[in-house]
Design a protein around this motif. Structure first.
Motif, PDB file in Angstrom:
ATOM      1  N   LEU A 170      37.136  50.311  -2.606  1.00 13.94           N
ATOM      2  CA  LEU A 170      35.806  50.543  -3.155  1.00 13.94           C
ATOM      3  C   LEU A 170      35.070  49.222  -2.999  1.00 13.94           C
ATOM      4  N   ALA A 171      34.174  49.145  -2.024  1.00 11.85           N
ATOM      5  CA  ALA A 171      33.564  47.873  -1.647  1.00 11.85           C
ATOM      6  C   ALA A 171      32.201  47.683  -2.297  1.00 11.85           C
ATOM      7  N   GLY A 172      31.945  46.475  -2.774  1.00 11.85           N
ATOM      8  CA  GLY A 172      30.668  46.153  -3.389  1.00 11.85           C
ATOM      9  C   GLY A 172      29.565  45.999  -2.364  1.00 11.85           C
ATOM     10  N   VAL A 173      28.472  46.729  -2.575  1.00 10.22           N
ATOM     11  CA  VAL A 173      27.326  46.686  -1.664  1.00 10.22           C
ATOM     12  C   VAL A 173      26.036  46.760  -2.481  1.00 10.22           C
ATOM     13  N   MET A 174      24.939  46.366  -1.830  1.00 12.07           N
ATOM     14  CA  MET A 174      23.634  46.577  -2.447  1.00 12.07           C
ATOM     15  C   MET A 174      22.633  47.153  -1.449  1.00 12.07           C
ATOM     16  N   THR A 175      22.731  46.748  -0.194  1.00 11.14           N
ATOM     17  CA  THR A 175      21.729  47.152   0.794  1.00 11.14           C
ATOM     18  C   THR A 175      22.300  48.138   1.811  1.00 11.14           C
ATOM     19  N   PRO A 176      21.428  48.852   2.531  1.00  6.80           N
ATOM     20  CA  PRO A 176      21.902  49.720   3.607  1.00  6.80           C
ATOM     21  C   PRO A 176      22.719  48.967   4.656  1.00  6.80           C
ATOM     22  N   THR A 177      22.317  47.757   4.995  1.00 15.49           N
ATOM     23  CA  THR A 177      23.070  46.964   5.968  1.00 15.49           C
ATOM     24  C   THR A 177      24.488  46.711   5.485  1.00 15.49           C
ATOM     25  N   GLU A 178      24.644  46.400   4.202  1.00 14.36           N
ATOM     26  CA  GLU A 178      25.976  46.163   3.640  1.00 14.36           C
ATOM     27  C   GLU A 178      26.805  47.448   3.609  1.00 14.36           C
ATOM     28  N   ILE A 179      26.160  48.569   3.371  1.00 14.22           N
ATOM     29  CA  ILE A 179      26.878  49.851   3.393  1.00 14.22           C
ATOM     30  C   ILE A 179      27.469  50.101   4.772  1.00 14.22           C
ATOM     31  N   VAL A 180      26.679  49.899   5.811  1.00 13.21           N
ATOM     32  CA  VAL A 180      27.163  50.097   7.172  1.00 13.21           C
ATOM     33  C   VAL A 180      28.308  49.137   7.475  1.00 13.21           C
ATOM     34  N   ALA A 181      28.171  47.885   7.061  1.00 14.53           N
ATOM     35  CA  ALA A 181      29.229  46.899   7.300  1.00 14.53           C
ATOM     36  C   ALA A 181      30.510  47.282   6.573  1.00 14.53           C
ATOM     37  N   ALA A 182      30.386  47.773   5.355  1.00 10.90           N
ATOM     38  CA  ALA A 182      31.566  48.168   4.581  1.00 10.90           C
ATOM     39  C   ALA A 182      32.260  49.366   5.214  1.00 10.90           C
ATOM     40  N   LEU A 183      31.483  50.328   5.689  1.00  8.94           N
ATOM     41  CA  LEU A 183      32.074  51.477   6.368  1.00  8.94           C
ATOM     42  C   LEU A 183      32.822  51.039   7.628  1.00  8.94           C
ATOM     43  N   ARG A 184      32.233  50.130   8.383  1.00 12.23           N
ATOM     44  CA  ARG A 184      32.883  49.640   9.600  1.00 12.23           C
ATOM     45  C   ARG A 184      34.164  48.876   9.263  1.00 12.23           C
ATOM     46  N   ALA A 185      34.196  48.210   8.109  1.00 10.21           N
ATOM     47  CA  ALA A 185      35.375  47.452   7.707  1.00 10.21           C
ATOM     48  C   ALA A 185      36.480  48.348   7.158  1.00 10.21           C
ATOM     49  N   GLY A 186      36.158  49.619   6.907  1.00 10.82           N
ATOM     50  CA  GLY A 186      37.178  50.553   6.463  1.00 10.82           C
ATOM     51  C   GLY A 186      37.113  50.972   5.018  1.00 10.82           C
ATOM     52  N   ALA A 187      36.082  50.548   4.287  1.00 11.86           N
ATOM     53  CA  ALA A 187      35.952  50.980   2.892  1.00 11.86           C
ATOM     54  C   ALA A 187      35.704  52.485   2.832  1.00 11.86           C
ATOM     55  N   CYS A 188      36.276  53.134   1.815  1.00  8.90           N
ATOM     56  CA  CYS A 188      36.123  54.591   1.707  1.00  8.90           C
ATOM     57  C   CYS A 188      35.140  54.991   0.612  1.00  8.90           C
TER      58      CYS A 188
END
Length: 224
Positions: free
Chosen positions: A107-125
């Motif tokens: 469960l990855a901490g994000v705030m922006t759309p850019t961070e969401i995309v980065a977290a998905l690419r890194a494998g966060a579910c």
């Protein structure tokens, strides 16, 4: 574990961050006894790795147990050894990829759309919107659901019972709750669990847990 399925089933993650390890362990056990199935022990708490290891032993191998504030690869490896079976990060950081290499869901901490995309690419579910109150509250969550309709979001930060209901109604898969639920229960040291002040604190914790679980049930009933 299937973290999105667990979040969907339980809708509530308790965040335990304590200055007293024994109190933190009592808090974890009490929350689980009251029905809060998903508990995260933050690495910012004192002796957090020992708390995770003792909680794993006390709860058994099948109970979900998370480790929070996992920032580095060393953090991920340490919580894996301690017995955590899911990881929570405050940001898109080294800990995300390292946890995935260990087959721990994140469960990855994000705030922006850019961070969401980065977290998905890194494998966060799943995505932890943090700090949720400062990000814009339920209205911001609704905005994110537009371009990311299938991403599981879990708002964390300043989530009291009123905010929990609003976030869940706005489409959050679950909410993460720290001090509004835990209070000072993870900080209250005592020589024995029978100490009157400890018991009073645990009674208050049980009451808050029941209140938050009541909110989760009410949202589910409203949606059915």
């Amino acid at each position: 574990m299937d973290l999105p399925a667990a979040l969907r089933a339980h809708r509530l993650v308790a965040i335990v961050r304590g200055t007293d390890p024994d109190a933190a362990l009592r808090t974890v056990r009490t929350l689980v006894e009251e029905g809060v199935a998903l508990v995260e022990v933050s690495l910012t708490g004192r002796d957090a790795l020992d708390v995770i290891a003792q909680a794993r032993a006390a709860l058994g191998p099948d109970a979900p147990l998370g480790a929070g504030t996992v920032l580095t690869a060393d953090d991920a490896r340490a919580v894996h050894r301690a017995g955590a079976d899911f990881v929570v990060t405050p940001a898109v950081c080294e800990g995300v990829a390292a946890a995935r290499e260990l087959q721990l869901p994140v469960l990855a901490g994000v705030m922006t759309p850019t961070e969401i995309v980065a977290a998905l690419r890194a494998g966060a579910c799943a995505m932890k919107i943090f700090p949720a109150a400062q990000a814009g509250g339920p209205a911001y969550l609704r905005a994110l659901k537009g371009p990311f309709p299938n991403v599981p979001f879990v708002p964390v930060g300043g989530v009291d019972t009123t905010a929990a209901r609003a976030y869940l109604n706005a489409g959050a898969l679950a909410v993460g709750v720290g001090s509004p639920l835990v209070g000072d229960a993870a900080d209250t040291a005592a020589d024995t669990a029978a100490d009157a002040s400890v018991e009073a604190g645990l009674d208050a914790l049980r009451s808050r847990a029941r209140t938050f679980l009541g909110v989760v049930r009410a949202v589910a009933q409203d949606a059915s």
